[in-house]
Each structure stands twice: as structure tokens, then as C-alpha cells.
Design an enzyme around this catalytic site. Sequence first.
Site, PDB file in Angstrom:
ATOM      1  CE  LYS A 109      50.329  63.144  95.184  1.00  0.00           C
ATOM      2  NZ  LYS A 109      48.959  63.662  95.381  1.00  0.00           N
ATOM      3  CE  LYS A 132      50.484  59.316  97.291  1.00  0.00           C
ATOM      4  NZ  LYS A 132      49.138  59.927  97.263  1.00  0.00           N
TER       5      LYS A 132
END
Length: 326
Positions: A199, A252
Site C-alpha cells: 500500500k 493499492k
Amino acid sequence: MDLTDRPRRLRRDGIRPLVSETRLDARDLVAPIFVDATTDERVPIESMPGQERVPVEQAVERVEDVLATGVEAVMVFGIPESKDERGTRAWAEDGVVQRAVRDITAETDAYVITDVCLCEYTSHGHCGVLEPDAAERPTLTVRNDETLDLLAETAVSHAEAGADMVAPSSMTDGMVGAIREGLDRAGYSSVPILSYAAKYESAFYGPFRDAADGAPAFGDRRHYQMDPANGREALREVRLDVEQGADVLMVKPALAYLDVVSAVRREFDRPVAAYNVSGEYAMLHAAAENGWLDLEEAAQESLLSMKRAGADLIVTYFAEDVAEHL
């Protein structure tokens, strides 16, 4: 010029879909939903056209809307009625996610994934317990190991409410191992973990922070989320999560990190997820509103690119709209 090899022969109608290498199905998609304990009516999210916060009492109705399009999985985010320094409403038995999940699992057949983080629940908006006087420090410090216990407690509370899968998103070192241990100890060894394994600290999260009311009150998250410049580090992060027991690995954001999605697909034998984040969603809507592109075609093409890069499932705010046109 030798024209015996003509790829265009396979691009005609009829043969084109038969030789298509990448396919998108509604069952590949996960629709995020926002459940808000502070409202008794649906609240449109201005920066994310078509998305809204719903009160707990309408969580089932919202999920039924998703299921009607053919999408079978949802990811639940909560906006609590109150916040504090440690984010205690994140694991409360009567918390917003816990209440919503109990209703959803009792009344629908949706596959329910819950986001496990503290940023929506802490008064400071960071993803964990802060060091004393953190707001005055030039380098913001989150207490990593102290945060692990709270993430595990939150994940267990979601499993107790009926969550089918938990998804830790805080990028806390050791979060997967702590949550796996907590779930197993509590008797939820069958509940899988979808880890936000890579992320990044991204500019594409802006609209989500409006949606989930989770923007930091001060500072930023670059000291615990990944540097967008780093690709090799992503494989290190993912490997650690695999070793700790992650069942599904998420990258992400998605569109600006398709190289990372592809690398994770090549290196690991776990299902790979991509999160088509709020900024990616909002910018296509903004361009479409200005007449610069066709929203439906651009949305589907962007999701196909994630599948082509190697994603097995995609978390996306386009889930319902795209599913209806597949």
C-alpha cells in the site's frame, strides 16, 4: 513485404471475443460500501459521484443493490459515532462495522470483507497508536507493536460479527501475523486475510478520505505507507505477509502500480487483488463530465488492464456500473 502473418484476421467480429486473452466478470469485483453511524439518511459523497454513505439501518438495502448487479462481494468501511486517541470504536461490539456486518450476513448472501484499520476511528486520523506529542514532532511516529494488538482485536470483533474475510490496511509491520494469531486463538482459523500487502502513500486517496472521514488531523502517512518510487520493496513487503499467513495479496492503488501487480503475480502463488482507488474513480468521472472520454468504456478498459496485469479480484467503486454492462 511479407504479409502472410496478419494479426488483423483475428480482430473481426465473431472471432474477436473467441480469442480475447483477458476477461472481466462481475464475480471478479468487490464493491466498497460506506456505513455511517452518524446519519439516519443516505449522504452523497461529493468527490465520488454515484457513491454515498448509508446509515446502519440501510446497510442491507445497500448490499442488496450491489447483489442485484451480479457482484457478489462487498468491502465494508465504517464511520463511527465518536473517535478517540486509540480508536476504541474500531473493535466495539456495537461498533458501526460490527452492527452492519451482523445485519448483512443475516439477511443477504453477500461475501463480506471488512477493512481492518484504525484511521477512521482515531481522533488524529492515523493508522495506529501515536507516540506522545506526535503532533509537535517533525517525524510522525506510530507505535507499531502497540498497534498490532488493537488490529488483532478489531479483526476478531469483525469475525465474531460474521465477516467472511478481514482486510488489514494499516501497513503496520507484523499486522498479518498478529491478526492470524488473534483469529486462530479466538476460534476463527477459517477466516482468511486479504492483506493490503503493498500500500503506497499515494495522492490518489483524496476522495476516499472524504468518504470515510479518515484524513489525518496533522502530518501524513509517508512514514508507514510505501514510497511510490519503490518497486522492489513491494516484493519484500508482500513476502513478509505471505510468511505470516496472508491468503490474498493486495496492491493499492492499482492503475499507477500495474507493474507492481504484475510482479506480485509472477513471484507469489497467492490470489492477487488490486484496489482501484477513489482518485482513479473520481478522475474518470471528472473527465467524462467534461465530455473528454466515455465513462463506461474507460472504466471497463481500466479494470481490464488490472486483470491483464495479473489481478484475480478488483476492489472498485465502478463494480456495480461495470457489472451491469458486462
